[in-house]
Every structure is written in C-alpha cells, then in structure tokens.
Motif scaffolding. Structure first.
Motif, PDB file in Angstrom:
ATOM      1  N   GLU A  16      -3.140  11.693  10.681  1.00  0.00           N
ATOM      2  CA  GLU A  16      -2.380  10.756  11.501  1.00  0.00           C
ATOM      3  C   GLU A  16      -2.896   9.342  11.288  1.00  0.00           C
ATOM      4  O   GLU A  16      -4.101   9.092  11.303  1.00  0.00           O
ATOM      5  N   MET A  17      -1.961   8.436  11.095  1.00  0.00           N
ATOM      6  CA  MET A  17      -2.275   7.038  10.834  1.00  0.00           C
ATOM      7  C   MET A  17      -1.586   6.164  11.873  1.00  0.00           C
ATOM      8  O   MET A  17      -0.632   6.586  12.517  1.00  0.00           O
ATOM      9  N   GLN A  18      -2.094   4.958  11.997  1.00  0.00           N
ATOM     10  CA  GLN A  18      -1.428   3.958  12.819  1.00  0.00           C
ATOM     11  C   GLN A  18      -1.315   2.687  11.992  1.00  0.00           C
ATOM     12  O   GLN A  18      -2.046   2.507  11.021  1.00  0.00           O
ATOM     13  N   ILE A  19      -0.399   1.837  12.358  1.00  0.00           N
ATOM     14  CA  ILE A  19      -0.265   0.579  11.639  1.00  0.00           C
ATOM     15  C   ILE A  19      -1.386  -0.337  12.098  1.00  0.00           C
ATOM     16  O   ILE A  19      -1.495  -0.671  13.273  1.00  0.00           O
ATOM     17  N   ARG A  20      -2.234  -0.696  11.167  1.00  0.00           N
ATOM     18  CA  ARG A  20      -3.363  -1.582  11.452  1.00  0.00           C
ATOM     19  C   ARG A  20      -2.929  -3.031  11.346  1.00  0.00           C
ATOM     20  O   ARG A  20      -3.449  -3.903  12.014  1.00  0.00           O
ATOM     21  N   GLY A  21      -1.947  -3.267  10.484  1.00  0.00           N
ATOM     22  CA  GLY A  21      -1.464  -4.629  10.333  1.00  0.00           C
ATOM     23  C   GLY A  21      -0.410  -4.747   9.262  1.00  0.00           C
ATOM     24  O   GLY A  21      -0.152  -3.819   8.503  1.00  0.00           O
ATOM     25  N   LEU A  22       0.185  -5.907   9.225  1.00  0.00           N
ATOM     26  CA  LEU A  22       1.198  -6.261   8.244  1.00  0.00           C
ATOM     27  C   LEU A  22       0.811  -7.643   7.755  1.00  0.00           C
ATOM     28  O   LEU A  22       0.621  -8.558   8.559  1.00  0.00           O
ATOM     29  N   MET A  23       0.633  -7.773   6.453  1.00  0.00           N
ATOM     30  CA  MET A  23       0.128  -9.036   5.927  1.00  0.00           C
ATOM     31  C   MET A  23       0.658  -9.287   4.530  1.00  0.00           C
ATOM     32  O   MET A  23       1.321  -8.429   3.947  1.00  0.00           O
ATOM     33  N   MET A  24       0.345 -10.450   4.003  1.00  0.00           N
ATOM     34  CA  MET A  24       0.735 -10.800   2.648  1.00  0.00           C
ATOM     35  C   MET A  24      -0.439 -10.570   1.706  1.00  0.00           C
ATOM     36  O   MET A  24      -1.576 -10.932   2.010  1.00  0.00           O
ATOM     37  N   ASP A  25      -0.170  -9.966   0.553  1.00  0.00           N
ATOM     38  CA  ASP A  25      -1.168  -9.784  -0.492  1.00  0.00           C
ATOM     39  C   ASP A  25      -1.452 -11.167  -1.085  1.00  0.00           C
ATOM     40  O   ASP A  25      -0.539 -11.822  -1.581  1.00  0.00           O
ATOM     41  N   PRO A  26      -2.697 -11.623  -1.046  1.00  0.00           N
ATOM     42  CA  PRO A  26      -3.002 -12.957  -1.570  1.00  0.00           C
ATOM     43  C   PRO A  26      -2.863 -13.051  -3.089  1.00  0.00           C
ATOM     44  O   PRO A  26      -2.725 -14.142  -3.628  1.00  0.00           O
ATOM     45  N   VAL A  27      -2.864 -11.911  -3.775  1.00  0.00           N
ATOM     46  CA  VAL A  27      -2.756 -11.909  -5.235  1.00  0.00           C
ATOM     47  C   VAL A  27      -1.292 -11.935  -5.669  1.00  0.00           C
ATOM     48  O   VAL A  27      -0.883 -12.753  -6.487  1.00  0.00           O
ATOM     49  N   THR A  28      -0.470 -11.023  -5.111  1.00  0.00           N
ATOM     50  CA  THR A  28       0.921 -10.890  -5.554  1.00  0.00           C
ATOM     51  C   THR A  28       1.910 -11.588  -4.626  1.00  0.00           C
ATOM     52  O   THR A  28       3.083 -11.699  -4.956  1.00  0.00           O
ATOM     53  N   ASN A  29       1.447 -12.009  -3.455  1.00  0.00           N
ATOM     54  CA  ASN A  29       2.299 -12.626  -2.436  1.00  0.00           C
ATOM     55  C   ASN A  29       3.403 -11.678  -1.964  1.00  0.00           C
ATOM     56  O   ASN A  29       4.486 -12.105  -1.585  1.00  0.00           O
ATOM     57  N   MET A  30       3.113 -10.376  -2.003  1.00  0.00           N
ATOM     58  CA  MET A  30       4.027  -9.355  -1.502  1.00  0.00           C
ATOM     59  C   MET A  30       3.491  -8.815  -0.184  1.00  0.00           C
ATOM     60  O   MET A  30       2.276  -8.772   0.021  1.00  0.00           O
ATOM     61  N   PRO A  31       4.380  -8.380   0.714  1.00  0.00           N
ATOM     62  CA  PRO A  31       3.927  -7.822   1.988  1.00  0.00           C
ATOM     63  C   PRO A  31       3.203  -6.484   1.797  1.00  0.00           C
ATOM     64  O   PRO A  31       3.544  -5.704   0.905  1.00  0.00           O
ATOM     65  N   ILE A  32       2.211  -6.259   2.644  1.00  0.00           N
ATOM     66  CA  ILE A  32       1.453  -5.006   2.658  1.00  0.00           C
ATOM     67  C   ILE A  32       1.469  -4.467   4.081  1.00  0.00           C
ATOM     68  O   ILE A  32       1.159  -5.191   5.023  1.00  0.00           O
ATOM     69  N   VAL A  33       1.815  -3.195   4.230  1.00  0.00           N
ATOM     70  CA  VAL A  33       1.616  -2.498   5.495  1.00  0.00           C
ATOM     71  C   VAL A  33       0.273  -1.798   5.354  1.00  0.00           C
ATOM     72  O   VAL A  33       0.053  -1.053   4.397  1.00  0.00           O
ATOM     73  N   VAL A  34      -0.626  -2.050   6.294  1.00  0.00           N
ATOM     74  CA  VAL A  34      -1.940  -1.428   6.254  1.00  0.00           C
ATOM     75  C   VAL A  34      -1.963  -0.324   7.303  1.00  0.00           C
ATOM     76  O   VAL A  34      -1.836  -0.591   8.497  1.00  0.00           O
ATOM     77  N   LEU A  35      -2.095   0.924   6.830  1.00  0.00           N
ATOM     78  CA  LEU A  35      -2.206   2.075   7.719  1.00  0.00           C
ATOM     79  C   LEU A  35      -3.677   2.427   7.865  1.00  0.00           C
ATOM     80  O   LEU A  35      -4.438   2.345   6.902  1.00  0.00           O
ATOM     81  N   LYS A  36      -4.065   2.850   9.067  1.00  0.00           N
ATOM     82  CA  LYS A  36      -5.449   3.229   9.343  1.00  0.00           C
ATOM     83  C   LYS A  36      -5.470   4.608   9.972  1.00  0.00           C
ATOM     84  O   LYS A  36      -4.688   4.908  10.873  1.00  0.00           O
ATOM     85  N   ASP A  37      -6.376   5.442   9.499  1.00  0.00           N
ATOM     86  CA  ASP A  37      -6.596   6.773  10.064  1.00  0.00           C
ATOM     87  C   ASP A  37      -7.003   6.601  11.528  1.00  0.00           C
ATOM     88  O   ASP A  37      -7.902   5.818  11.830  1.00  0.00           O
TER      89      ASP A  37
END
Length: 173
Positions: A16-37
C-alpha cells in the motif's frame, strides 16, 4: 480496454502506497508523482504527463472546476452505473513504462481495467480508495535505478529521498 475477472483482495505481493507529493523533475521538467510505502520510507517516483498531473493536483488541492474534468466524468459515469472503484494497483514495469489496474465492482462482479498509473491514481483520489504497487514493480524499479549508468538518475533518486514536505508541494498548474 483490457478486462481481468480475478480476485480483488489485497495480495501479499501488493504494497500500500500513499501520494507523498507531486512535483516537477528538475532534469526533464516533467511532472512526477511520488508514491511512498505507508509502512516504510520506500518511495516510487512515476513520471506522468502534464494533463494527468493537473488532474491529480486538482484533486489533491480539492479544487473544483465549473465543468467535470475527464476523471470526474469517469467517476460520475461509474457511480451512475452503480459501480465502485475499490483499489488501484501499479501492476507492472516493462521497458521503463509503468502499467496499472483499476479494480472495480459492479453488480457483484469484480473486474480489473488496464490503465496508465496516472489515470488510476487520479481515479483513486476521487474514489478515496487505496493505491497499491506490486512488490515486483518496486524491486524492478529499484534494480533499474541501481543499474543505471547515469549519474543524474542516482542524483535524482537521492534528491527525491531527501525532500521535505515543503519541497513536495512545488508542482504548479
């Protein structure tokens, strides 16, 4: 559309994961959803499209729109058909692409719909249902990151692991 008619019970291989955050990748400038156990500090970054990131961000921020967005429409459609989304599972990582299943129930029948993880996560937020990642996906993602010759990948993973709460909310629509 791919349908599976399997058991939807939580398998021991699902984390089971939860959304830890939503941010921009500083390298590709693409959005990242960060899931955390939910039971550990293990994280899984999933790069997503801009539109899907906006759909996730709208729900995370509990923002409303004057007209239903696509994921709101899908929720309304399922609800109108007396169906319910019970969970979503990031089920596979193949050729650096994540795959997910949306587990639904309607009329006593349980089905799993093939989906992009970003769409599955956007729906999970709207249904307030759990998000899982198959343990094999977590292991494969970790191995891929560890075996990557790119220094920027290692730096990015270390950067993601060291983010604080303020950093995780830096995605702007």
């Amino acid at each position: 559309m791919k349908l599976h008619a399997e058991s939807e019970a939580v398998a021991p291989t699902e984390v089971e994961m939860q959304i830890r955050g939503l941010m921009m990748d500083p390298v590709t400038n693409m959005p990242i959803v960060v899931l955390k156990d939910v039971a550990s500090d293990l994280i899984l970054p999933i790069w997503v499209g801009v539109f899907e990131a906006n759909a996730i961000a709208l729900e995370l921020e509990k923002s409303t729109t004057p007209r239903p967005m696509t994921h709101d429409l899908l929720k309304n459609l399922a609800h109108g058909l007396n169906a319910r989304v019970n969970k979503v599972v990031v089920s596979e990582l193949r050729d650096d692409t994540f795959f997910a299943l949306i587990w639904m129930e309607q009329g006593g029948e349980v089905i799993a719909l093939d989906a992009r993880p970003s769409d599955a996560i956007a729906l999970a937020l709207r249904w307030d249902c759990p998000i899982y990642v198959h343990r094999d996906v977590l292991n494969h993602a970790r191995q891929s990151a560890d075996s990557s010759p790119s220094v920027s990948t290692d730096e990015l993973r270390q950067w993601l692991e060291n983010l604080n709460d303020d950093d995780m909310g830096r995605y702007k629509m």
